[in-house]
Design a protein around this motif. Structure first.
Motif, PDB file in Angstrom:
ATOM      1  N   SER A  61       0.857  -1.180   0.000  1.00 33.31           N
ATOM      2  CA  SER A  61       0.000   0.000   0.000  1.00 33.31           C
ATOM      3  C   SER A  61       0.888   1.222   0.000  1.00 33.31           C
ATOM      4  O   SER A  61       2.046   1.175   0.422  1.00 33.31           O
ATOM      5  CB  SER A  61      -0.901   0.007   1.243  1.00 33.31           C
ATOM      6  OG  SER A  61      -1.562   1.250   1.382  1.00 33.31           O
ATOM      7  N   PHE A  62       0.349   2.344  -0.475  1.00 29.84           N
ATOM      8  CA  PHE A  62       1.081   3.593  -0.404  1.00 29.84           C
ATOM      9  C   PHE A  62       0.982   4.241   0.974  1.00 29.84           C
ATOM     10  O   PHE A  62       1.695   5.193   1.270  1.00 29.84           O
ATOM     11  CB  PHE A  62       0.570   4.579  -1.458  1.00 29.84           C
ATOM     12  CG  PHE A  62       0.945   4.207  -2.860  1.00 29.84           C
ATOM     13  CD1 PHE A  62       2.180   3.675  -3.146  1.00 29.84           C
ATOM     14  CD2 PHE A  62       0.046   4.392  -3.899  1.00 29.84           C
ATOM     15  CE1 PHE A  62       2.532   3.335  -4.445  1.00 29.84           C
ATOM     16  CE2 PHE A  62       0.385   4.063  -5.205  1.00 29.84           C
ATOM     17  CZ  PHE A  62       1.636   3.540  -5.476  1.00 29.84           C
ATOM     18  N   GLY A  63       0.088   3.749   1.821  1.00 28.39           N
ATOM     19  CA  GLY A  63      -0.119   4.361   3.127  1.00 28.39           C
ATOM     20  C   GLY A  63       0.430   3.515   4.254  1.00 28.39           C
ATOM     21  O   GLY A  63       0.543   2.291   4.153  1.00 28.39           O
ATOM     22  N   ALA A 133      -7.340  10.464   0.506  1.00 26.50           N
ATOM     23  CA  ALA A 133      -6.722  11.779   0.322  1.00 26.50           C
ATOM     24  C   ALA A 133      -5.298  11.798   0.845  1.00 26.50           C
ATOM     25  O   ALA A 133      -4.420  12.466   0.271  1.00 26.50           O
ATOM     26  CB  ALA A 133      -7.568  12.833   1.042  1.00 26.50           C
ATOM     27  N   GLU A 134      -5.044  11.060   1.934  1.00 23.41           N
ATOM     28  CA  GLU A 134      -3.696  11.038   2.509  1.00 23.41           C
ATOM     29  C   GLU A 134      -2.687  10.465   1.519  1.00 23.41           C
ATOM     30  O   GLU A 134      -1.580  10.999   1.370  1.00 23.41           O
ATOM     31  CB  GLU A 134      -3.696  10.202   3.795  1.00 23.41           C
ATOM     32  CG  GLU A 134      -4.477  10.796   4.948  1.00 23.41           C
ATOM     33  CD  GLU A 134      -5.980  10.567   4.837  1.00 23.41           C
ATOM     34  OE1 GLU A 134      -6.715  11.137   5.666  1.00 23.41           O
ATOM     35  OE2 GLU A 134      -6.413   9.812   3.928  1.00 23.41           O
ATOM     36  N   GLN A 135      -3.072   9.397   0.826  1.00 19.96           N
ATOM     37  CA  GLN A 135      -2.148   8.797  -0.138  1.00 19.96           C
ATOM     38  C   GLN A 135      -1.998   9.668  -1.379  1.00 19.96           C
ATOM     39  O   GLN A 135      -0.906   9.783  -1.933  1.00 19.96           O
ATOM     40  CB  GLN A 135      -2.615   7.390  -0.495  1.00 19.96           C
ATOM     41  CG  GLN A 135      -2.515   6.423   0.685  1.00 19.96           C
ATOM     42  CD  GLN A 135      -2.937   5.020   0.340  1.00 19.96           C
ATOM     43  OE1 GLN A 135      -2.825   4.588  -0.811  1.00 19.96           O
ATOM     44  NE2 GLN A 135      -3.427   4.281   1.328  1.00 19.96           N
ATOM     45  N   LYS A 142      -2.500  14.349  -8.468  1.00 20.94           N
ATOM     46  CA  LYS A 142      -3.914  14.523  -8.765  1.00 20.94           C
ATOM     47  C   LYS A 142      -4.702  14.383  -7.474  1.00 20.94           C
ATOM     48  O   LYS A 142      -4.193  13.879  -6.461  1.00 20.94           O
ATOM     49  CB  LYS A 142      -4.383  13.497  -9.795  1.00 20.94           C
ATOM     50  CG  LYS A 142      -4.208  12.040  -9.379  1.00 20.94           C
ATOM     51  CD  LYS A 142      -4.637  11.114 -10.502  1.00 20.94           C
ATOM     52  CE  LYS A 142      -4.416   9.656 -10.131  1.00 20.94           C
ATOM     53  NZ  LYS A 142      -4.826   8.740 -11.207  1.00 20.94           N
ATOM     54  N   ALA A 143      -5.940  14.811  -7.524  1.00 22.24           N
ATOM     55  CA  ALA A 143      -6.795  14.736  -6.345  1.00 22.24           C
ATOM     56  C   ALA A 143      -7.211  13.297  -6.076  1.00 22.24           C
ATOM     57  O   ALA A 143      -7.105  12.416  -6.945  1.00 22.24           O
ATOM     58  CB  ALA A 143      -8.032  15.611  -6.553  1.00 22.24           C
ATOM     59  N   VAL A 144      -7.696  13.055  -4.868  1.00 20.45           N
ATOM     60  CA  VAL A 144      -8.186  11.733  -4.520  1.00 20.45           C
ATOM     61  C   VAL A 144      -9.356  11.356  -5.428  1.00 20.45           C
ATOM     62  O   VAL A 144     -10.163  12.210  -5.812  1.00 20.45           O
ATOM     63  CB  VAL A 144      -8.603  11.685  -3.037  1.00 20.45           C
ATOM     64  CG1 VAL A 144      -9.757  12.615  -2.759  1.00 20.45           C
ATOM     65  CG2 VAL A 144      -8.961  10.262  -2.621  1.00 20.45           C
ATOM     66  N   GLN A 145      -9.421  10.071  -5.787  1.00 23.80           N
ATOM     67  CA  GLN A 145     -10.496   9.570  -6.645  1.00 23.80           C
ATOM     68  C   GLN A 145     -11.524   8.800  -5.836  1.00 23.80           C
ATOM     69  O   GLN A 145     -11.194   8.170  -4.826  1.00 23.80           O
ATOM     70  CB  GLN A 145      -9.916   8.645  -7.716  1.00 23.80           C
ATOM     71  CG  GLN A 145      -9.015   9.332  -8.725  1.00 23.80           C
ATOM     72  CD  GLN A 145      -8.316   8.324  -9.615  1.00 23.80           C
ATOM     73  OE1 GLN A 145      -7.138   8.047  -9.441  1.00 23.80           O
ATOM     74  NE2 GLN A 145      -9.058   7.776 -10.574  1.00 23.80           N
ATOM     75  N   ALA A 146     -12.750   8.822  -6.281  1.00 21.91           N
ATOM     76  CA  ALA A 146     -13.777   7.955  -5.706  1.00 21.91           C
ATOM     77  C   ALA A 146     -13.430   6.503  -6.036  1.00 21.91           C
ATOM     78  O   ALA A 146     -12.768   6.226  -7.045  1.00 21.91           O
ATOM     79  CB  ALA A 146     -15.142   8.315  -6.281  1.00 21.91           C
ATOM     80  N   PRO A 147     -13.843   5.562  -5.197  1.00 17.56           N
ATOM     81  CA  PRO A 147     -13.517   4.156  -5.461  1.00 17.56           C
ATOM     82  C   PRO A 147     -13.910   3.682  -6.858  1.00 17.56           C
ATOM     83  O   PRO A 147     -13.142   2.970  -7.515  1.00 17.56           O
ATOM     84  CB  PRO A 147     -14.296   3.408  -4.369  1.00 17.56           C
ATOM     85  CG  PRO A 147     -14.406   4.385  -3.254  1.00 17.56           C
ATOM     86  CD  PRO A 147     -14.553   5.727  -3.922  1.00 17.56           C
TER      87      PRO A 147
END
Length: 372
Positions: A61-63, A133-135, A142-147
């Protein structure tokens, strides 16, 4: 066990840090001090390899892990770890997670193809997305995407990767010293992909690997990923709270894939905590829950007990139509791998297949190059 097109019942292991429980690092036998050393991963995965475990899933994971203040923190990059393990294992399939969000599919294609080369045809790729959003802030691209958007992008990424894996024909390398031609350029192909998220011309810089198309795994426990899993996955992981739900889910996955003309292998996730007996396993769980300050919420079916009982459960699962295998998720990894490999897997499958590639061993045909 029931007969399956893929042959023997498949057993995979998930190698998640010190275990699926975020406080397993506090156990005396956790080897937490070795977690970021090569010996930790080599010792555990080679033990699984020797014991006949079919698949090693390497989560990523990136987080950072988010469970609790004192839970384990940090992880090694899964694709790089799989590359290291490819040199010291001989049979086990290596399935690292590579997240497509914020990552170029060109990079994923050559990384996984390179592992397929270094492992002599034992590589796979578990597809994952990043939708926090954290990742997104870690990259700033780019902005966070919806699932739903993230998984739509993942579908495009798989298409790009699959085309890049085929962009060299199998006999593109001719190595003709007399003429000085190393490759036949007529057998390298532009993929010319134009989509909503990617525009990739190709070809790859890596020749077509031993499996042609390394196997793609998708965790279908998330609703947003289910359509993609059926349409593009080879190994589809499911979760269930009981065997009835597992059987129904597996049947649905197989029928949905068959409607698309596809053959897939369905793997049921099983959380595992081994002990000398059920009482010892319950005591071990109570200790983990005390450290966490909260009850453990199983990801899927949850087994607690000794190795013999786990073998009985896997035989029962193996008798269910549509379930081709399991992915065992030990809550305490270091304490479980040798027991699972020696006491469980060798009992279930004393004569494992020695087919040359993972794809062939799991009953998948070697794919025809789409550009040939």
């Amino acid at each position: 066990m029931s007969e399956r097109s893929s042959g023997a019942f498949l057993v995979g292991l998930e190698f998640e840090g010190t275990g699926a429980h975020p406080y397993s690092w506090r156990r005396e036998d956790s080897r937490a001090e070795d977690l970021f050393t090569p010996s930790y991963w080599v010792d555990l995965v080679t033990a699984a390899d020797r014991g006949g475990v079919d698949l090693a899933f390497l989560p990523d994971s990136f987080g950072l892990q988010s469970e609790g203040r004192h839970a384990v923190r940090g992880r090694l990059e899964a694709v790089a770890t799989a590359a290291r393990l490819s040199a010291v294992t001989s049979r086990i399939g290596l399935i690292p997670t590579a997240t497509v969000t914020h990552t170029e599919p060109f990079h994923i294609s050559k990384a996984v193809a390179s592992i397929d080369y270094s492992s002599a045809g034992r590589a796979g790729w578990q597809v994952a997305v990043s939708d926090t959003a954290e990742q997104a802030a870690l990259f700033g691209r780019k902005a966070v995407q919806a699932p739903e958007s993230a998984w739509e992008e993942a579908s495009e990424a798989i298409e790009v990767v699959s085309r890049l894996w085929d962009s060299w024909e199998d006999d593109a390398e001719i190595r003709d010293a007399a003429s000085g031609r190393f490759i036949d350029r007529d057998k390298l192909h532009y993929i010319d992909f134009e989509g909503k998220n990617f525009s990739v011309k190709g070809p790859s810089i890596t020749p077509r690997s031993p499996q042609g198309q390394p196997l793609i795994a998708v965790d279908a426990s998330r609703p947003e990923a289910r359509d993609l899993a059926v349409a593009r996955g080879d190994l589809i992981r499911i979760s269930a709270t009981d065997l009835g739900e597992a059987k129904a889910t597996a049947k649905l996955v197989h029928s949905s894939a068959a409607a698309l003309g596809r053959s897939v292998r369905v793997l049921l996730d099983v959380d595992v905590l081994l002990g000398a007996d059920r009482g010892a396993a319950d005591d071990a769980l109570a200790e983990l829950e005390e450290w966490a300050g909260a009850p453990y919420t199983p990801h899927s079916l949850f087994y607690r007990g000794d190795s013999a009982g786990l073998t009985v459960l896997l035989r029962e699962i193996g008798g269910l139509a549509g379930i081709d295998g399991v992915v065992l998720r030990p809550l305490a990894l270091a304490a479980a791998v040798e027991k699972i490999a020696t006491d469980v897997v060798r009992t279930l499958n004393p004569r494992p297949s020695i087919a040359p590639t993972l794809r062939e061993r799991l009953g998948f045909e070697l794919p025809v190059n789409q550009f040939a």
